[in-house]
Write an enzyme that holds these catalytic residues in place. Structure first.
Site, PDB file in Angstrom:
ATOM      1  N   ASP A  27       0.866  -1.182   0.000  1.00 28.65           N
ATOM      2  CA  ASP A  27       0.000   0.000   0.000  1.00 28.65           C
ATOM      3  C   ASP A  27       0.901   1.230   0.000  1.00 28.65           C
ATOM      4  O   ASP A  27       1.404   1.645   1.042  1.00 28.65           O
ATOM      5  CB  ASP A  27      -0.914  -0.007   1.222  1.00 28.65           C
ATOM      6  CG  ASP A  27      -1.861   1.187   1.257  1.00 28.65           C
ATOM      7  OD1 ASP A  27      -1.757   2.062   0.366  1.00 28.65           O
ATOM      8  OD2 ASP A  27      -2.691   1.268   2.181  1.00 28.65           O
TER       9      ASP A  27
ATOM     10  N   ASN B 182       5.117   0.632 -11.359  1.00 26.05           N
ATOM     11  CA  ASN B 182       3.980   0.878 -12.243  1.00 26.05           C
ATOM     12  C   ASN B 182       2.755   1.399 -11.505  1.00 26.05           C
ATOM     13  O   ASN B 182       1.893   2.043 -12.101  1.00 26.05           O
ATOM     14  CB  ASN B 182       3.643  -0.433 -12.966  1.00 26.05           C
ATOM     15  CG  ASN B 182       2.341  -0.382 -13.717  1.00 26.05           C
ATOM     16  OD1 ASN B 182       2.259   0.130 -14.826  1.00 26.05           O
ATOM     17  ND2 ASN B 182       1.282  -0.920 -13.104  1.00 26.05           N
TER      18      ASN B 182
ATOM     19  N   SER C  72       5.853   6.912 -15.569  1.00 27.80           N
ATOM     20  CA  SER C  72       5.360   8.276 -15.456  1.00 27.80           C
ATOM     21  C   SER C  72       4.127   8.427 -16.342  1.00 27.80           C
ATOM     22  O   SER C  72       3.284   7.538 -16.397  1.00 27.80           O
ATOM     23  CB  SER C  72       6.468   9.259 -15.838  1.00 27.80           C
ATOM     24  OG  SER C  72       6.045  10.595 -15.735  1.00 27.80           O
TER      25      SER C  72
END
Length: 359
Positions: free
Chosen positions: A89, A118, A174
């Site tokens: 998390d 990712n 990004s």
């Protein structure tokens, strides 16, 4: 000089094609992909890696059942890989530290060769702070990854001892959002009206108009701008890592834009934002990529041996720090690929996690 091997790779290239082009960079390696679910590019990324027989493929996310669902699907096609689910998390620093401790405790996984950061969130409608008092999009998309990577970095350093220089990699996914702006240094948590910020930190109001956002100068928190800031941070984090790790250890880090993919990332977006996306698509401003096409640039960033540290080219800083459509791009905003900005972000990130990392 940083470059790419396959100039023919482009927006339509599939991740599996990239994996097949660089099989030796995957076979027998230990790889982590964060933010993996069946409907996202994290799964497409993991699937491409799995095709070329890594020793260990660790998929990370917040939901155990979704991770196990992904592992089940991966095993159907590539059964000989050691898959592991890691609960991560990124919006909670205590949880990030627990996940890192788990990874460090795996005695049968002494090294990590590649990670693709990712995971991410977007479109949070209301300004929200984490338990640590950080705006949640920035906290999840950047600070969580910053902390996680630095905590598990000893296993990257160990891997780099036996890998070619630059083959050990940390890839930060990004977005094209990083082409719009940089970090909001004077107001990280969006407490001030945009018009009251220093001019250099104010949002790109033209981008706001494209997305149907009105009265941008009078706004404080705008979900799009929080996403822009976090995605600029992803690129700057890669620069900061490379500056510290490439010459000393042979570890390379880059940022990349996967393209526009219809995934669950937009589930929090407003009706106005969804309408703006549909209108831009109708005008032909972009074409949705498949999951495989959306994953391919991460594979290039992770595997292509010709890639190296970013450099100044044509008088512009940061060439090589940002990869788009499987090729190096100069498209990121100047403040999103600046060495000076990268150093400021590193120091700020250390302050926000209350720990220094002197590599």
């Amino acid at each position: 000089m940083t470059a790419t091997t396959h100039s023919e790779f482009n927006a339509n290239t599939e991740a599996l094609e990239v994996a097949k082009a660089f099989p030796d960079a995957i076979k027998g390696k230990t790889i982590i992909v964060t933010g993996v679910n069946l409907k996202g590019i994290g799964f497409g990324t993991a699937q491409a890696f799995a095709s070329q027989a890594p020793a260990h493929l660790i998929i990370a996310g917040r939901n155990e059942s979704k991770l196990q669902e992904c592992i089940g699907e991966l095993k159907k096609e590539y059964s000989d890989v050691d898959y592991r689910a890691l609960i991560l998390d990124l919006g909670n620093q205590k949880a990030v530290r627990a996940a890192a401790e788990e990874v460090l405790g795996w005695s049968d996984v002494p090294t990590i060769d590649i990670v693709v950061n990712n995971a991410g969130i977007a479109g949070i409608p209301d300004r929200t702070l984490t338990d640590e008092g950080i705006e949640i999009t920035f906290a999840t998309n950047h600070i969580g990854h910053f902390l996680f990577i630095n905590l598990i970095l000893p296993k990257f350093i160990e891997a780099a001892k036996n890998n070619a220089k630059g083959a050990t990699r940390i890839i930060n996914v990004s977005s094209g959002a990083a082409e719009a702006n940089g970090i909001r240094w004077s107001d990280l948590n969006f407490e001030k009206k945009s018009k009251d910020l220093p001019e250099v930190e104010q949002p790109n109001y033209k981008v706001f108009e494209v997305w149907g956002i009105k009265d941008g100068q009078e706004s404080s928190y705008v979900s799009l701008e929080s996403y822009v800031q976090s995605k600029a941070a992803n690129i700057l984090f890669g620069i900061g890592l490379t500056n510290r790790l490439y010459e000393k250890y042979g570890i390379l880090s880059t940022g990349n834009h996967p393209g526009v993919i219809d995934t669950e990332l937009s589930r929090h977006s407003s009706k106005e934002q969804r309408d703006a996306i549909k209108e831009r698509q109708r005008k032909g401003e972009f074409t949705y990529k498949t999951l495989g096409q959306g994953s391919s640039t991460s594979l290039v960033a992770a595997l292509d041996p010709k890639l190296g540290p970013s450099e100044t080219k044509d008088g512009k800083e940061g060439y090589g720090a940002y990869i788009k459509d499987c090729q190096i791009s100069h498209g990121a905003h100047p403040r999103a690929k600046s060495n000076e900005e990268a150093e400021k972000l590193w120091k700020l990130s250390e302050e926000l996690v209350n720990e220094k990392f002197d590599w």
